[in-house]
Design an enzyme around this catalytic site. Structure first.
Site, short mmCIF file in Angstrom:
data_model
loop_
_atom_site.label_atom_id
_atom_site.label_comp_id
_atom_site.label_asym_id
_atom_site.label_seq_id
_atom_site.Cartn_x
_atom_site.Cartn_y
_atom_site.Cartn_z
N GLN A 149 -25.53 -40.43 27.28
CA GLN A 149 -25.02 -41.78 27.14
C GLN A 149 -23.58 -41.85 26.64
OE1 GLN A 149 -28.89 -43.07 25.05
NE2 GLN A 149 -28.25 -44.94 26.07
N ARG A 180 -27.14 -39.21 13.98
CA ARG A 180 -28.12 -38.67 14.92
C ARG A 180 -27.49 -38.58 16.31
NH1 ARG A 180 -32.72 -41.62 18.15
NH2 ARG A 180 -33.59 -39.77 19.11
N HIS A 189 -33.08 -35.71 24.73
CA HIS A 189 -32.97 -37.16 24.92
C HIS A 189 -32.75 -37.41 26.42
CE1 HIS A 189 -31.95 -41.11 22.65
NE2 HIS A 189 -32.02 -41.44 23.94
N ASN A 249 -37.06 -37.27 22.12
CA ASN A 249 -36.86 -38.69 21.93
C ASN A 249 -37.75 -39.47 22.88
OD1 ASN A 249 -35.23 -41.09 20.96
ND2 ASN A 249 -34.97 -41.28 23.18
N GLU A 250 -38.65 -40.28 22.32
CA GLU A 250 -39.43 -41.23 23.11
C GLU A 250 -40.13 -40.61 24.32
OE1 GLU A 250 -37.06 -44.62 24.11
OE2 GLU A 250 -36.70 -45.17 22.04
N ASN A 279 -38.64 -45.12 16.81
CA ASN A 279 -37.66 -46.03 17.42
C ASN A 279 -38.36 -47.35 17.66
OD1 ASN A 279 -35.96 -43.84 17.50
ND2 ASN A 279 -35.89 -43.70 19.74
N TYR A 291 -37.74 -51.69 18.51
CA TYR A 291 -36.83 -52.77 18.89
C TYR A 291 -37.44 -54.16 18.87
CZ TYR A 291 -33.44 -49.24 20.33
OH TYR A 291 -32.55 -48.22 20.32
N GLU A 296 -34.09 -45.19 15.46
CA GLU A 296 -33.34 -46.15 16.28
C GLU A 296 -33.85 -47.55 16.00
OE1 GLU A 296 -33.23 -45.73 20.56
OE2 GLU A 296 -32.84 -43.58 20.40
N TRP A 350 -29.03 -48.13 16.22
CA TRP A 350 -28.68 -47.81 17.60
C TRP A 350 -27.83 -48.95 18.12
CZ3 TRP A 350 -29.13 -43.60 20.69
CH2 TRP A 350 -28.68 -43.78 22.00
N GLU A 395 -26.15 -47.34 29.24
CA GLU A 395 -27.49 -47.82 28.89
C GLU A 395 -28.46 -47.55 30.05
OE1 GLU A 395 -29.10 -48.50 26.26
OE2 GLU A 395 -30.82 -49.52 27.12
N TRP A 396 -28.54 -46.28 30.48
CA TRP A 396 -29.51 -45.84 31.49
C TRP A 396 -29.47 -46.72 32.73
CZ3 TRP A 396 -30.04 -41.20 29.90
CH2 TRP A 396 -30.13 -40.91 28.54
C1 GBH Z 1 -34.09 -46.40 23.43
O1 GBH Z 1 -35.08 -46.69 24.33
C2 GBH Z 1 -33.39 -45.12 23.86
O2 GBH Z 1 -33.78 -44.02 23.05
C3 GBH Z 1 -31.91 -45.24 23.90
O3 GBH Z 1 -31.40 -44.15 24.61
C4 GBH Z 1 -31.54 -46.57 24.51
O4 GBH Z 1 -30.16 -46.67 24.71
C5 GBH Z 1 -32.02 -47.65 23.60
O5 GBH Z 1 -33.36 -47.55 23.33
C6 GBH Z 1 -31.80 -49.06 24.10
O6 GBH Z 1 -32.59 -49.31 25.24
O7 GBH Z 1 -35.29 -52.96 31.71
O8 GBH Z 1 -37.62 -53.55 31.83
O9 GBH Z 1 -36.87 -51.49 32.82
C7 GBH Z 1 -35.86 -47.82 24.00
C8 GBH Z 1 -36.84 -48.05 25.10
C9 GBH Z 1 -36.35 -47.91 27.41
C10 GBH Z 1 -36.77 -50.01 26.34
C11 GBH Z 1 -35.88 -48.66 28.64
C12 GBH Z 1 -36.30 -50.72 27.57
C13 GBH Z 1 -36.04 -50.61 29.95
C14 GBH Z 1 -37.02 -51.70 30.26
N1 GBH Z 1 -36.19 -48.71 26.21
N2 GBH Z 1 -36.52 -49.93 28.75
S1 GBH Z 1 -36.66 -52.47 31.77
#
Ligand code: GBH
Length: 484
Positions: free
Chosen positions: A26, A83, A128, A172-173, A311, A313, A378, A422, A429-430
């Protein structure tokens, strides 16, 4: 105002771990620098339409070339821990220890030294999500041989960094790796319907790495090692309906329980084993679709933790959904989710601001997993699109979530040892690319210097860290509130 709604004044224990986090793919960039091998995220993000705007991490925040700058911004946050994660293919380009890429190892070694020189202790995540592509070519987390490959990789890092790194996180996760990487296919490697086998090997790999550290390194290196799992909190949509209460239990056991139960209590949760077996047999399959651990495996996986890495949220409202004969994770869980219309939205559709759920989840962990020491590795919030340097939503988020952590600690007897924001800076952001910003610092990626610019929340987080919580203003003025 009820006591639950009010802020609780008080401080965290003296040795509380204040941290902020990032991950290799990332933020690093340098995707082919100095002999780095490719990862599954290099490939996935280079496949058109897999990410928002087809964004990728080729350059990301250029942290590969910015150790000094990153340490400078960490100092501004006053954190005593940082981290970050290690890119497996940067260290082992083909995934195996047959060839160690010294330049890759050097990057992490220099980062660790720079952190320690600034009195910031490294918390290192081994994995990760950026698996060496070479290992995916033989099935990645679906292939049991990955357990040994992960152990070898961990061995290399303990050997080279273990005298200076005292806090390790294996994975991680794993929930996201299994479910999004090998279940829905929305994350790399984009495989569908294979989450149970991927999860099985993830759990075994974690346990192997823990045992390796425990047997070969702990006595001399004296660090701690565990896993970080993620979980939402789940409330029943209608608390007066038993079926909604049951759905919330299923949601939690299929989320946090899937990974935490084998590691803390032994084996998968009963609820998962029963449901998946029954539904598999009802569909005429010869056995359960959930893989089984042998009794020896159950014993050797159980107890492979030095702390509980969490982690967290957000919270969901759950209710039952009958998926008929659908033979997969969603069908097995049989739970739908929604959100309360009053919950404040964020830059990510899945993330609503629900601080109360944080305290409830911490209590759940206390009760379900034997009151372990918990490190929150996180917690944070996003904005979408343009940066908001005057990010009052993020300040509001951190004040409220951290205060719920304080309540869990002081009022509920949760053994909370650390908290991690975080993220240090806006980053890749993936699947959402650069469109969702979780950073305390904004990174101007159109400036070739990639400057890190503090958002307002960075100053507020620094003052919470500096105050070690929320000292009572009635007890006199606190200079901790105004860090320079
Ligand atoms: C964490 O994942 C990760 O460890 C971190 O790398 C990431 O940047 C951070 O949280 C913030 O997302 O859009 O409906 O497909 C937390 C789990 C994984 C939750 C991805 C949201 C996408 C849902 N996250 N997920 S969706």
């Amino acid at each position: 105002l009820t006591n639950e709604e009010k802020i609780l004044y008080g401080e965290f224990p003296k040795m509380f771990n204040w941290s902020t986090a990032s991950s290799s793919y990332q933020i690093e960039g340098g995707w082919r620098a100095h002999g780095k091998g490719l990862s599954i995220w290099d490939k996935f993000a280079h496949t058109p339409l897999k990410t928002d705007k087809s964004d990728n991490g080729d350059f990301a925040c250029n942290s590969y070339n910015k150790i000094e700058e990153d340490v400078e911004v960490l100092k501004k946050l006053k954190v005593t821990f940082y981290r970050f994660s290690i890119s497996w293919p940067r260290v082992l380009p083909d995934g195996t220890k047959d060839y160690i890429n010294q330049a890759g190892l050097n990057y992490y070694s220099r980062l660790v030294n720079a952190l320690r020189a600034a009195n910031i202790q490294p918390q290192v995540t081994l994995y990760h999500w950026d698996l060496p592509l070479a290992l995916q070519k033989v099935g990645g987390w679906e292939n049991e041989t990955i357990v040994q490959r992960f152990r070898d990789y961990a061995d290399v890092l303990f050997t080279h960094l273990g005298s200076r790194v005292k806090f390790w996180i294996t994975l991680n996760e794993p929930f996201i790796v299994a479910n999004l990487g090998y279940g829905y296919g929305s994350f790399a490697p984009g495989i569908v319907g294979r989450q149970y086998i991927a999860a099985h090997n993830l759990i075994k790999a974690h346990a192997e790495a823990w045992h390796l550290y425990n047997d070969k390194y702990r006595a001399t290196q004296r660090g701690v090692i565990s896993i970080t799992v993620n979980s939402d909190w789940a409330e029943p949509r209608n608390p007066y309906k038993q079926e909604d209460v049951d759905a919330a239990q299923r949601y939690l056991q299929f989320f946090i329980g899937w990974f935490a139960h084998p590691i803390f209590n032994g084996d998968y949760p009963e609820l998962m084993k029963t449901i998946i077996r029954e539904r598999s047999l009802a569909a005429g399959l010869p056995g359960s679709r959930l893989p089984e651990f042998t009794p020896e495996e159950i014993e050797s996986i159980k107890g492979t933790h030095d702390y509980f890495g969490l982690n967290h949220y957000t919270t969901v409202l759950s209710f039952p959904v009958n998926m008929g004969d659908q033979q997969d994770y969603d069908g097995d869980r049989g739970t739908g989710v929604t959100h309360d219309r009053t919950w404040i939205e964020t830059g990510s559709s899945w993330l609503k601001i629900t601080p109360f759920g944080f305290r409830k989840l911490l209590k759940f962990i206390r009760d379900e997993y034997g009151n372990p020491p918990i490190y929150v590795t996180e917690n944070g919030v996003s904005e979408r699109g343009a940066v908001d340097l005057d990010d009052i939503h993020r300040t509001h988020f951190y004040e409220n979530y951290i205060n719920q952590g304080l309540k869990a600690l002081l009022l509920d007897g949760v053994d909370l040892r650390g908290y991690t924001a975080w993220s240090l800076m806006d980053n890749f952001e993936w699947a959402a690319g650069y469109s969702e910003r979780f950073g305390l610092f904004y990174v101007n990626r159109s400036d070739p210097d990639f400057p890190r610019i503090p958002k307002n929340s960075a100053l507020r987080y620094a003052s919470i860290v500096n105050c070690n919580g929320f000292p009572d203003p009635a007890l006199g003025p606190h200079d901790c509130l105004t860090p320079e």
